[in-house]
Design a protein around this motif. Structure first.
Motif, PDB file in Angstrom:
ATOM      1  N   GLN A 139       0.904  -1.173   0.007  1.00  0.00           N
ATOM      2  CA  GLN A 139       0.176   0.141  -0.035  1.00  0.00           C
ATOM      3  C   GLN A 139       0.896   1.212  -0.164  1.00  0.00           C
ATOM      4  OE1 GLN A 139      -3.626   0.195   2.316  1.00  0.00           O
ATOM      5  NE2 GLN A 139      -2.612   1.535   3.698  1.00  0.00           N
ATOM      6  N   GLU A 151      -6.242   3.088   0.088  1.00  0.00           N
ATOM      7  CA  GLU A 151      -6.423   2.633   1.402  1.00  0.00           C
ATOM      8  C   GLU A 151      -7.159   1.264   1.398  1.00  0.00           C
ATOM      9  OE1 GLU A 151      -5.089   3.706   4.044  1.00  0.00           O
ATOM     10  OE2 GLU A 151      -4.368   5.625   3.159  1.00  0.00           O
ATOM     11  N   ARG A 208     -12.367  -3.506   3.659  1.00  0.00           N
ATOM     12  CA  ARG A 208     -10.980  -3.234   3.783  1.00  0.00           C
ATOM     13  C   ARG A 208     -10.259  -4.385   4.630  1.00  0.00           C
ATOM     14  NH1 ARG A 208     -12.906   1.720   2.893  1.00  0.00           N
ATOM     15  NH2 ARG A 208     -11.978   2.959   1.129  1.00  0.00           N
ATOM     16  N   LEU A 219      -8.232  -1.463  -4.475  1.00  0.00           N
ATOM     17  CA  LEU A 219      -7.483  -0.409  -4.871  1.00  0.00           C
ATOM     18  C   LEU A 219      -8.206   0.495  -5.662  1.00  0.00           C
ATOM     19  CD1 LEU A 219      -3.914  -2.001  -5.013  1.00  0.00           C
ATOM     20  CD2 LEU A 219      -4.787  -0.215  -3.596  1.00  0.00           C
TER      21      LEU A 219
END
Ligand SMILES: [Zn+2]
Length: 280
Positions: A14, A63, A102, A58
């Protein structure tokens, strides 16, 4: 691969993806091959189902792996059950937020924020004053190493009341630099610590007159430091900010003006003036 290793790898990935966006925003002509290679390399070893979900996340934004803060998902704010939080802490299994899907991790270091002091009736600041302040201008930076310079910036953040523990903040900033340097080839660097929740984005600016080797040996000297603490929710804004700053200081002449200030008050005045058009 252990789950903890996967989480660490996702966090690194990330950071690299955001670094790529940052580089593109700061210098549209910057070569990205090395970053692309590292991103591909890190992605390759991830289990296939995780890679698939990661790519889906993504597409929504940078994030994909977010911290649990006060039992909430730092990205969407969803309150998580105690049992889910415990599972995230144990890392027996990779856990996702039930709302935004997430990946969740429990931060080992939590940098506490001081409560924002708002005066009743005070006008909301505009432009760069929304996330920086005269008290966050550091001139001149004196350290000769990346650690010393980042230390000065972190200390100022805590002196000015933006974070509580400057040592933890410094650990985070140094750790971030080990993934990939935030130095740009025009003498500027954008060091930062992500996941500092409980407040807005905050930025300190430091000027080192002689310059130091910040991006590793063989790189150009870095003299201008934009150091930021970035709460998860402000990630998208962070990229806009980087591009606004890069635009404001694209010309060598303008960067030389920054290097020529006499004191912190003058640095603040110049920063406000030069970013008036590029940071709204
Ligand atoms: Zn969420």
């Amino acid at each position: 691969m252990s789950n903890r290793k996967i989480i660490n790898q996702l966090i690194q990935l990330q950071e690299l993806i955001v670094a790529r966006m940052q580089k593109k925003a700061a210098m549209p002509s910057a070569p990205l091959e090395a970053l692309d290679e590292n991103i591909a390399l890190l992605g390759k070893t991830l289990p296939a189902p995780i890679k698939t979900h990661l790519n889906r996340l993504l597409q929504k934004g940078p994030e994909a792996v977010v911290p649990v803060v006060n039992d909430n998902c730092a990205a969407c704010g969803m309150a998580l059950t105690r049992s889910l939080v415990n599972e995230v802490i144990k890392v027996d299994d990779l856990k996702r937020c039930p709302n935004c899907t997430r990946y969740l991790y429990y931060p080992s270091e939590v940098v506490a924020r001081e409560r924002a002091k708002r005066v009743f009736g005070e006008k909301t600041p505009k432009g760069i004053a929304r996330f920086s302040a005269p008290s966050l201008m550091v001139f001149p930076l004196k350290g000769a190493t990346p650690k010393a310079v980042l230390g000065e910036l972190c200390e100022r953040m805590s002196e000015a009341g933006f974070v509580e523990d400057h040592a933890k903040l410094l650990d985070g900033a140094l750790q971030r630099e080990t993934i990939v340097s935030t130095a740009v080839d025009n003498g500027m660097a954008f060091p930062h610590v992500r996941g500092v929740e409980g407040g807005g984005l905050a930025m300190a600016v430091g000027i080192h007159k002689k310059g130091i080797h910040f991006g590793g040996p063989g790189r150009r000297l870095t003299r201008i430091f934009f150091f930021m603490v970035i709460p998860t929710a402000t990630s998208a804004f962070y990229l806009k900010l980087i591009s606004g700053l890069s635009q404001a200081f694209r010309e060598k002449e303008t960067r030389d003006e920054l290097l020529g200030v006499a004191d912190e008050a003058e640095l603040w005045k110049l920063l406000v003036k030069k970013t008036r058009r590029t940071i709204k």
